[in-house]
Design a protein around this motif. Sequence first.
Motif, PDB file in Angstrom:
ATOM      1  N   VAL A  41      12.031   6.075 -18.497  1.00 18.40           N
ATOM      2  CA  VAL A  41      11.314   7.076 -17.695  1.00 18.40           C
ATOM      3  C   VAL A  41      11.566   6.860 -16.209  1.00 18.40           C
ATOM      4  O   VAL A  41      11.901   7.781 -15.471  1.00 18.40           O
ATOM      5  CB  VAL A  41       9.802   7.020 -17.991  1.00 18.40           C
ATOM      6  N   ASN A  43       3.266  20.111   1.712  1.00 13.78           N
ATOM      7  CA  ASN A  43       3.126  19.312   0.485  1.00 13.78           C
ATOM      8  C   ASN A  43       2.882  17.874   0.907  1.00 13.78           C
ATOM      9  O   ASN A  43       3.438  17.412   1.903  1.00 13.78           O
ATOM     10  CB  ASN A  43       4.410  19.390  -0.352  1.00 13.78           C
ATOM     11  N   ILE A  44       2.036  17.186   0.165  1.00 12.12           N
ATOM     12  CA  ILE A  44       1.813  15.776   0.488  1.00 12.12           C
ATOM     13  C   ILE A  44       1.658  14.978  -0.787  1.00 12.12           C
ATOM     14  O   ILE A  44       1.089  15.466  -1.775  1.00 12.12           O
ATOM     15  CB  ILE A  44       0.605  15.582   1.434  1.00 12.12           C
ATOM     16  N   THR A  45       2.206  13.783  -0.758  1.00 16.55           N
ATOM     17  CA  THR A  45       2.154  12.937  -1.947  1.00 16.55           C
ATOM     18  C   THR A  45       2.195  11.476  -1.532  1.00 16.55           C
ATOM     19  O   THR A  45       2.635  11.150  -0.420  1.00 16.55           O
ATOM     20  CB  THR A  45       3.329  13.251  -2.890  1.00 16.55           C
ATOM     21  N   PHE A  46       1.745  10.608  -2.420  1.00 19.67           N
ATOM     22  CA  PHE A  46       1.904   9.173  -2.182  1.00 19.67           C
ATOM     23  C   PHE A  46       3.266   8.740  -2.698  1.00 19.67           C
ATOM     24  O   PHE A  46       3.724   9.207  -3.749  1.00 19.67           O
ATOM     25  CB  PHE A  46       0.819   8.376  -2.914  1.00 19.67           C
ATOM     26  N   PHE A  53      12.171  11.648  -9.728  1.00 16.23           N
ATOM     27  CA  PHE A  53      11.909  12.879 -10.466  1.00 16.23           C
ATOM     28  C   PHE A  53      12.254  14.071  -9.567  1.00 16.23           C
ATOM     29  O   PHE A  53      12.194  13.973  -8.350  1.00 16.23           O
ATOM     30  CB  PHE A  53      10.429  12.967 -10.868  1.00 16.23           C
ATOM     31  N   LYS A 106       8.516  18.240  -5.860  1.00 16.98           N
ATOM     32  CA  LYS A 106       8.442  19.157  -4.722  1.00 16.98           C
ATOM     33  C   LYS A 106       9.008  18.523  -3.440  1.00 16.98           C
ATOM     34  O   LYS A 106       9.691  19.193  -2.662  1.00 16.98           O
ATOM     35  CB  LYS A 106       6.957  19.550  -4.523  1.00 16.98           C
ATOM     36  N   ILE A 143       0.866  -1.188   0.000  1.00 17.25           N
ATOM     37  CA  ILE A 143       0.000   0.000   0.000  1.00 17.25           C
ATOM     38  C   ILE A 143       0.901   1.236   0.000  1.00 17.25           C
ATOM     39  O   ILE A 143       1.792   1.344   0.844  1.00 17.25           O
ATOM     40  CB  ILE A 143      -0.906   0.028   1.253  1.00 17.25           C
ATOM     41  N   PRO A 144       0.697   2.162  -0.936  1.00 21.54           N
ATOM     42  CA  PRO A 144       1.546   3.359  -0.962  1.00 21.54           C
ATOM     43  C   PRO A 144       1.441   4.129   0.355  1.00 21.54           C
ATOM     44  O   PRO A 144       0.419   4.086   1.042  1.00 21.54           O
ATOM     45  CB  PRO A 144       0.959   4.178  -2.118  1.00 21.54           C
ATOM     46  N   ALA A 152       1.764   7.822   2.540  1.00 20.81           N
ATOM     47  CA  ALA A 152       1.612   9.271   2.353  1.00 20.81           C
ATOM     48  C   ALA A 152       2.830   9.945   2.963  1.00 20.81           C
ATOM     49  O   ALA A 152       3.196   9.652   4.101  1.00 20.81           O
ATOM     50  CB  ALA A 152       0.351   9.749   3.057  1.00 20.81           C
ATOM     51  N   LEU A 153       3.457  10.828   2.191  1.00 26.01           N
ATOM     52  CA  LEU A 153       4.642  11.531   2.710  1.00 26.01           C
ATOM     53  C   LEU A 153       4.387  13.035   2.657  1.00 26.01           C
ATOM     54  O   LEU A 153       4.180  13.595   1.577  1.00 26.01           O
ATOM     55  CB  LEU A 153       5.875  11.189   1.871  1.00 26.01           C
TER      56      LEU A 153
END
Lengths: 151, 462
Positions: B116, B33-36, B54, B57, B19-20, B22-23
């Motif tokens: 990629v 900022n929040i992302t999986f 990549f 942010k 399960i990814p 959240a960071l």
Amino acid sequence: MIPQPVFDLLQTGVSVIVGTRDSTLMPESTRAWGIHVGKNRDSVTIFLTEAISRKTIENLKENGLVAISCTRPTDHVACQLKGRLQTIRPAGQRDRKNSSDWHREFVEELVAIGVPADLCEAWITAPALAIDIDVTDVFHQTPGPGAGEKV
Amino acid sequence: MEDRLLKLEELWPCFQGIIPAALSTCSQDGTPNITFISQVHYVDHTHVAISHQFFNKTHRNVRENPLACAMMLDPRTLQAHRIYLRYQHSESSGPLFDSMSLQLQAIASHAGMTDVFRLRSADVYEVLRIERVDGFTRLPPAMPTDRPSRLFVDQDLESLRLFSERIHRAELLEDLLETTLRLLDDLFGFRHSMILLMDERNTKLFTIASRGYPENGVGSEVGIGEGLIGTVARARRALQLSAIDHSLRYARAVRDRMEAGGGADAVCREIPLPGLPSAAGQIAVPLLTRGRLIGVLAVESAEPLAFMAREDTLLTIVASHLGGCIEQLSRDTEESPQGALAKPQSLRALAAPPRSRSFCFFPQDDCVFVDGEYLIRNVPGRILWRLLTQHRDEGRTEFSNRELRMDSWLGLPEIKDNLECRLILLRKRMEQKCPDIRLVPRGRGRFALETDVAIALSERDT
């Protein structure tokens, strides 16, 4: 204003995670139990339970800054909303319905990728607070080179 | 939040990438900022790593403000945990990077996205705090298990893997021996160690490499059955001694024997075995290959409880690898072409190097002295004398193992001649006693005699 593709995405069972920070710039992560786009599409309401989001609510009251990431589990299509706190209030009847609708859609998404439904049903999503957020920015967040670009 | 402090290892199901996570991060100007992220990688009990693919942010934020918070779900119960993090550094090479990169490449190649999805770095974070998020689910926590995960490789196992990989890269016996002792120190903390090999007649062991002693003791000998090392050689079984009675310490035993033997000659023609004066724990392990004893690996420590069953087991595994590698590299019948020359070793800087060296050979016991000091004897003594006389008489500087094998005066046995080991021994003794005259490897099976000084040779009967 939230663009149409993002609006459409937010009508589905997206996974909603919320980022805030305190006065020492220590970030905090939590999960919201649903998101609902406001009438003018320049605000959203997210639903948090105090039990798991105490620090987030403290941070919101302290500085109002918030980042909300919404990802659809089945295809990873995602966006991030940046915003500022408008109000924190107990969830009303309409909010509870919105959260409940979202939860049903979200569970369907998770079951589609193999997560047992009984695990998702066991999440404690109430009693919730409704957090109204003025959206200031919207970003693409679907994984890949375009992630992070402003919508 | 529960009172008990959680260990990172207890979150092992969260590190499987099922399960990814959240960071959340925050820029210097305070914007959250929040992302999986697809996976948080366990590094050790206080560190995790996150892949940087990549320039996003999150990447920029943690370089401005290193603090971060990850929320992870246990895939068995969907229970949430938070870990509070501080970004420490990025790795773009090394085992962690390689492992994460390979995993990413495998996934990317499945999706035809090799170009990629490329790992730029493994970003390593220190774990500041861990908390279980109570009130998240009605389900009870998953039952704790004694065995956190098969993905957490035990540190000793990982070290053995590295050891095995590295010693199998050695192309020359001398490199193998040095690498082994260095890795025993670096990976397992064996600070004081030595390797002894059997001589041609299978009557004695001689020290060929050591680490962690003031004197390297290369060339020192131990009889079969003598002391811990000799006992292990005879029994062909590992032996561990803790809290050693001083009278049993082999180092002292050898020295006592030398002193009791009286006579300056007896003392000056023996090289003391390396040993810690305050050794309190020792392990010696036989080096066996196809059931044949080829030597002994020994370690010691001043700590009485330094060696337990773990150390015994580790050294036994190390010894089994080492035995096979020594056997393989000792079979040096193939000579490398002249083109593949090893780099000459640099001369150790000397404040005032002598302008000449005087070597004296005693044919009675094939013993060579340099400037009145014992250098070496037996087979290596004869080899050295042969090289020095050919250098004086014919001006030769290049030699091969093959010609030494064919030289009947040297008396090397036809099989298992230990020549490569003898040359290493000779080389090391010369480095110690006359560093201005050197035997420099020139690839496999070839070497050169290099000298910065004049050489005088003489022979004496007694």
